[in-house]
Motif scaffolding. Structure first.
Motif: not given
Length: 546
Positions: A161-163, A169-175
């Protein structure tokens, strides 16, 4: 499952123990030259271990001119190594898809927690992958940064996981997937499993071949790697030629792991339209002397398919396969291999098929994979346009002449009408540019036109169906009114007075409204209800009715 803290105990993020003395994490969690303490929650009885970061194992996060993020990776060195039994390994996986789990340390939970997510798609030039939480409460928080992401299908760690999207209302994280990690920290390859995407013989710097860039061919390849044009490209590339070197360059730059700052800079003077994006393919195979079964095994290994890799399983992925196969005419079973590739193409795979020599096999492949299906798609588009203009358009016009739309649906009918007019113009334009239909490079136009025609057809079908429903209701009311009139007249005559005249007036009004074109069904239904109600004695009539 590593928890990274400052010496005072403040939790900064998570990490993955790859070697007895190495923990992989996100660069924004740590900084070179500072002291940290790492706790391993899955290893009972082990105290916190001091750790630091070296400059050559630190890749800070950067943003390019388009706002895309890249890097954000670091390796912590532990002062005291742990037993090797507690380490894990990264795993290469092409086109990550499907459910995953990630482990992190949300605020107030130093023991850590698993969150579920679904891999959505890669984004940006660093090919970071979006993660959509299974539930809103499982959105990764700050304490998840650097934590491992485990693929449910293979049970392997496929990235970290990065950020997290910032703001409410955020729906996503990033890998960052494994191959992107390897492009920034190649030393991590010592702790990585899984099939590499590109055969060594197809990489830039492999023995043999020319050394000059074939610009037109490089531009064609870069377009295919960007996902433009027809999904299957059939080409002839003789070994030990400038075209062969150009192909190796494109395959190398399009691979997430092999594309590095060094080799990208080496080609910095080349025309930008010749540079493919990272992640443009899932694998590149030299299929010389390979059987169809061996190719199937190689594809399955890249896709993480365990057990018997039946061909039908290769196409059952949410993200279509993108593969480069070189030396198709030199394969052990060219016909069987082409049969396998035909099946994959029909399932939506993007294929770059490279033949080493011109001949009947290359010609048949071009006809089978490109010319024939491309022609069939254009012919189907022509039929779709004709159906919209010559059948659905007149059908809508006919019904609009006979019945008015229901309240609130007029805008839909107006859009459907407008779609017919635009489709008529599109059909004329397509008819006057037939040369585009034979050029695979213009397939994007075909796909755009197909999408527009499909939307217009569905809108027209819905509009016609709505008006047909109104017509059916009109016919039902007309049948009921005409069937009710003889009985109503007899009852009214038996009662005497003005009952017959009142009944006839209501009957005539309802009948005229129902037969009027275009019929206002709502107004006609109200008149029909007044007439039927008068006849049954359950409702008062109008103009003298009781």
């Amino acid at each position: 499952m590593a928890r990274i803290e400052e010496p005072d105990g403040r939790v900064l993020g998570a990490g993955v123990l790859l070697a007895p003395d190495r923990v992989l994490t996100a660069a924004h969690v740590v900084r070179p030259g500072q002291a940290y303490v790492v706790h391993f929650v899955g290893v009972p009885g082990v105290p916190g271990v001091a750790a630091t970061v070296r400059e050559d194992e630190y890749v800070p996060q950067q943003r390019d001119t388009f706002g895309d993020r890249s890097g954000d990776l670091a390796l912590l060195r532990l002062a005291e190594p742990l037993p090797a039994a507690h380490t894990t390994r990264l795993y290469r996986l092409a086109a990550p898809h499907g459910p995953v789990s990630m482990y992190g340390f949300p605020v107030g939970d130093d023991g850590g927690r698993w969150h579920g997510a679904t891999l959505v798609a890669a984004r940006g030039r660093d090919h970071q992958v979006q993660l959509r939480p299974e539930t809103p409460g499982e959105l990764a928080e700050i304490g998840f940064s650097g934590g491992g992401v485990v693929d449910h299908e293979t049970d392997e760690v496929i990235g970290i996981v990065l950020s997290v999207d910032e703001g409410p209302g955020s729906l996503f994280s990033y890998m960052s997937p494994t191959e992107t990690i390897l492009s920034h920290l190649p030393q991590v390859a010592a702790w990585t499993d899984g099939a590499e995407a590109v055969d060594p013989s197809l990489r830039t710097g492999a023995p043999g071949g020319g050394d000059r860039l074939d610009v037109p061919f490089a531009t064609e390849l870069a377009s295919w790697f960007r996902g433009e044009g027809w999904p299957v490209l059939v080409t002839v590339v003789p070994a030990r030629s400038d075209r062969a070197w150009t192909l190796s360059r494109a395959v190398t730059l399009a691979d997430r792991e092999l594309r590095t700052q060094r080799n990208t800079s080496a080609f910095g003077q080349d025309p930008p339209e010749t540079v493919p994006p990272a992640g443009g393919h899932d694998l590149a195979l030299d299929v010389r002397d390979m059987t169809a079964a061996q190719v199937t095994d190689r594809i399955a290994a890249r896709l993480g398919i365990r057990g018997e890799p039946r061909p039908e399983r290769l196409g059952a992925l949410r993200v279509p396969l993108a593969a480069v196969l070189v030396g198709v005419d030199r394969a052990a079973e060219p016909d069987a291999l082409l049969g396998l590739l035909d099946r994959l193409a029909r399932q939506g795979a993007r294929l770059l098929l490279v033949f080493r020599g011109r001949g009947d096999q290359a010609d048949r492949a071009a006809a089978s994979f490109v010319e024939r299906p491309l022609g069939e798609r254009w012919a189907r588009l022509h039929r779709e346009l004709d159906h919209i203009v010559d059948e659905l358009g007149p059908a809508l016009e006919d019904r609009r002449d006979r019945v008015l739309p229901a309240p609130g649906t007029r805008h839909l009918l107006d859009r459907a009408d407008s779609g017919v007019r635009r489709t008529r113009l599109l059909r004329a334009w397509v008819a006057h540019t037939p040369e585009r239909e034979a050029d695979p490079r213009h397939a994007d136009l075909l796909f755009t036109f197909e999408g527009a025609a499909g939307r217009r057809r569905r809108r027209l079908e819905r509009a016609v169906a709505l008006l047909d429903e109104r017509l059916r209701r009109r016919d039902e009311l007309l049948g009921r009114v005409t069937a009710e009139w003889p009985l109503c007249r007899e009852r009214a005559a038996s009662e005497g007075g003005d009952r017959v005249e009142d009944a006839y007036r209501l009957y005539e009004l309802a009948l005229s409204l129902l037969r009027h074109t275009p019929c206002d069904v709502d107004e006609a239904e109200a008149a029909a209800r007044r007439f039927v109600g008068f006849c049954s004695g359950t409702a008062p009539g109008a103009e003298g009715g009781r």
